[in-house]
Design an enzyme around this catalytic site. Structure first.
Site, mmCIF file in Angstrom:
data_model
loop_
_atom_site.group_PDB
_atom_site.id
_atom_site.type_symbol
_atom_site.label_atom_id
_atom_site.label_comp_id
_atom_site.label_asym_id
_atom_site.label_seq_id
_atom_site.Cartn_x
_atom_site.Cartn_y
_atom_site.Cartn_z
ATOM 1 N N THR A 1 -44.787 -4.245 14.972
ATOM 2 C CA THR A 1 -44.766 -5.635 15.426
ATOM 3 C C THR A 1 -45.467 -5.741 16.772
ATOM 4 O O THR A 1 -45.323 -4.847 17.607
ATOM 5 C CB THR A 1 -43.294 -6.099 15.579
ATOM 6 N N ASP B 1 -47.620 1.381 14.758
ATOM 7 C CA ASP B 1 -47.054 0.363 15.658
ATOM 8 C C ASP B 1 -47.607 0.544 17.067
ATOM 9 O O ASP B 1 -48.084 1.630 17.424
ATOM 10 C CB ASP B 1 -45.522 0.493 15.671
ATOM 11 N N ASP C 1 -45.070 -0.456 24.453
ATOM 12 C CA ASP C 1 -45.183 -1.064 25.785
ATOM 13 C C ASP C 1 -45.544 -0.012 26.825
ATOM 14 O O ASP C 1 -46.251 -0.311 27.787
ATOM 15 C CB ASP C 1 -43.872 -1.773 26.137
ATOM 16 N N LYS D 1 -40.471 0.628 23.786
ATOM 17 C CA LYS D 1 -40.864 -0.435 22.876
ATOM 18 C C LYS D 1 -39.840 -1.560 22.961
ATOM 19 O O LYS D 1 -38.808 -1.407 23.572
ATOM 20 C CB LYS D 1 -40.956 0.110 21.438
ATOM 21 N N GLY D 2 -40.182 -2.681 22.336
ATOM 22 C CA GLY D 2 -39.225 -3.783 22.296
ATOM 23 C C GLY D 2 -39.676 -5.002 23.074
ATOM 24 O O GLY D 2 -38.932 -5.983 23.167
ATOM 25 N N GLU E 1 -37.964 -1.624 14.173
ATOM 26 C CA GLU E 1 -39.081 -0.671 14.299
ATOM 27 C C GLU E 1 -38.557 0.763 14.193
ATOM 28 O O GLU E 1 -39.136 1.611 13.494
ATOM 29 C CB GLU E 1 -39.804 -0.881 15.632
#
Ligand code: 5RP
Length: 225
Positions: free
Chosen positions: A33, A86, A89, A99-100, A108
């Protein structure tokens, strides 16, 4: 000088080239995502009708995949996938990630756990010496917002509620700045064990297997040692 958007496109294209030899009617691809994952999804459209299907890590990615006519499967109907692709960050030299940023890290992590390999695609700006400048996203069950926030303060962090965001799982996100991430796998375990935490955005106990990082001079490929 390539723009960040062009670099993201390069990273997505590198992942598409990586998976191309795998494409077949029984092959299922896990899909992440975010803005880089969106570019990967758009490129995946060229394999429409030649793939067994995809598994999405968010409602947003599922809708984008479906808009290209790609089959989106329920993870419960899938036992294995060769790759999960994927963004991130932040990613460090151990291929540990934060991530997130898109509030999707729980799904994920779940989809990635079923894949044989996690392929991280990002522009080089995401590569860091040490994780933690990007505030750590933590998905929390709403009734535990304050108790988890107190525990995160006790761990040295400054949690902030991500206003106006509800995850696909109906939960909230606390973004935690100021954490000293000396031992990412251990911190992942500690935060995930707080009562009321669904998952934190550290992907260190199982990080990426391969990172395809787009630079001004082409793709830099890192592999887990
Ligand atoms: C979403 C994520 C994304 O992978 C992360 O936020 C990177 O996004 P982008 O590709 O837009 O920079 O973890 O929850």
């Amino acid at each position: 000088m390539l723009t960040q958007q062009e670099l993201k496109q390069q990273a997505a294209d590198a992942a598409l080239a990586l998976i191309e030899p795998l494409v077949g009617p029984d092959v299922i691809i896990g899909v992440g995502t975010g803005s880089t994952a969106d570019l990967f999804i758009d490129g995946l459209a060229r394999f429409q009708g030649r793939l067994g299907g995809t598994v999405a890590s968010s409602e947003r990615s599922a809708a984008r995949l479906a808009s290209h006519g790609l089959k989106v499967l329920d993870l419960n109907d899938v036992t294995t996938m060769p790759v999960y692709v994927d963004g991130a960050d932040e990613i460090d030299g151990h291929l540990h990630m934060i991530k997130g940023g898109g509030a999707a890290h729980t799904r994920e992590k779940i989809v990635a756990s079923v894949a044989e390999q996690f392929v991280c695609i990002a522009d080089e700006s995401k590569l860091v010496e040490r994780l933690g400048r990007f505030p750590l996203p933590v998905e929390v069950i709403p009734m535990a917002r304050e108790s988890v926030a107190r525990s995160l303060v006790a761990l040295g962090g400054q949690p902030k509620l991500r206003e106006g965001v509800t995850t696909d799982n109906g939960n909230i996100i606390l973004d935690v700045s100021g954490l000293q991430i000396d031992d990412a796998p251990n911190l992942e375990l500690i935060v995930n064990n707080l009562a009321g935490v669904v998952t934190c955005g550290l992907f260190a106990r199982v990080g990426a297997h391969i990172a395809l990082l787009a630079t001004q001079n082409g793709i830099r490929r890192l592999e887990r040692s």
